[in-house]
Design a protein around this motif. Structure first.
Motif, short mmCIF file in Angstrom:
data_model
loop_
_atom_site.label_atom_id
_atom_site.label_comp_id
_atom_site.label_asym_id
_atom_site.label_seq_id
_atom_site.Cartn_x
_atom_site.Cartn_y
_atom_site.Cartn_z
N SER A 194 0.84 -1.20 0.00
CA SER A 194 0.00 0.00 0.00
C SER A 194 0.88 1.25 0.00
N SER A 195 0.37 2.32 -0.62
CA SER A 195 1.07 3.60 -0.61
C SER A 195 0.06 4.69 -0.93
N ALA A 196 0.43 5.92 -0.64
CA ALA A 196 -0.46 7.05 -0.96
C ALA A 196 -0.63 7.16 -2.47
N ARG A 197 0.41 6.82 -3.23
CA ARG A 197 0.35 6.96 -4.68
C ARG A 197 -0.62 5.96 -5.33
N ASN A 198 -0.56 4.68 -4.90
CA ASN A 198 -1.40 3.69 -5.56
C ASN A 198 -2.80 3.58 -4.96
N GLY A 199 -3.06 4.21 -3.85
CA GLY A 199 -4.39 4.24 -3.27
C GLY A 199 -4.80 2.97 -2.54
N LEU A 200 -3.90 1.98 -2.43
CA LEU A 200 -4.23 0.76 -1.71
C LEU A 200 -4.13 1.01 -0.21
N ALA A 201 -5.08 0.49 0.55
CA ALA A 201 -5.10 0.69 2.00
C ALA A 201 -4.25 -0.35 2.73
N GLU A 202 -4.02 -1.49 2.11
CA GLU A 202 -3.24 -2.55 2.73
C GLU A 202 -2.59 -3.40 1.65
N LEU A 203 -1.71 -4.30 2.06
CA LEU A 203 -1.06 -5.22 1.13
C LEU A 203 -2.14 -5.93 0.33
N SER A 204 -2.03 -5.92 -0.99
CA SER A 204 -3.08 -6.46 -1.85
C SER A 204 -2.52 -7.43 -2.87
N GLN A 205 -3.35 -8.36 -3.29
CA GLN A 205 -2.99 -9.30 -4.34
C GLN A 205 -3.49 -8.76 -5.66
N ILE A 206 -2.66 -8.91 -6.68
CA ILE A 206 -3.03 -8.51 -8.03
C ILE A 206 -2.91 -9.76 -8.89
N ALA A 207 -3.93 -10.03 -9.67
CA ALA A 207 -3.92 -11.22 -10.54
C ALA A 207 -4.34 -10.82 -11.94
N ILE A 208 -3.72 -11.44 -12.91
CA ILE A 208 -4.09 -11.25 -14.31
C ILE A 208 -4.35 -12.63 -14.89
N ASP A 209 -5.59 -12.84 -15.32
CA ASP A 209 -5.90 -14.13 -15.94
C ASP A 209 -6.75 -13.98 -17.19
N LYS A 210 -7.32 -12.81 -17.44
CA LYS A 210 -8.07 -12.58 -18.67
C LYS A 210 -8.29 -11.09 -18.87
N LEU A 211 -8.59 -10.73 -20.10
CA LEU A 211 -8.96 -9.35 -20.42
C LEU A 211 -10.46 -9.31 -20.63
#
Length: 62
Positions: free
Chosen positions: A11-28
């Motif tokens: 998380s950071s002020a720049r990315n707007g995440l409030a806590e550690l987050s998972q990011i997944a890419i599996d389809k568009l």
């Protein structure tokens, strides 16, 4: 077989995440502009590089 790329993002002020987050890419998918909300934050260059790489691998571009 389904391919999925996932990682953790801090998380950071720049990315707007409030806590550690998972990011997944599996389809568009396509979403109508009217359904999109406001900007929450922005990704840094390192995260965008990982996303670009995952998409290239997902679509067998590399």
């Amino acid at each position: 077989m389904r391919t999925c790329f996932a990682w953790l993002s801090s998380s950071s002020a720049r990315n707007g995440l409030a806590e550690l987050s998972q990011i997944a890419i599996d389809k568009l998918t396509v979403a109508p502009t009217a359904k999109l909300g406001g900007v929450i934050g922005e990704a840094d260059d390192a995260l965008l590089f990982r996303v670009s790489r995952a998409l290239a691998l997902l679509f067998h571009v590399v």
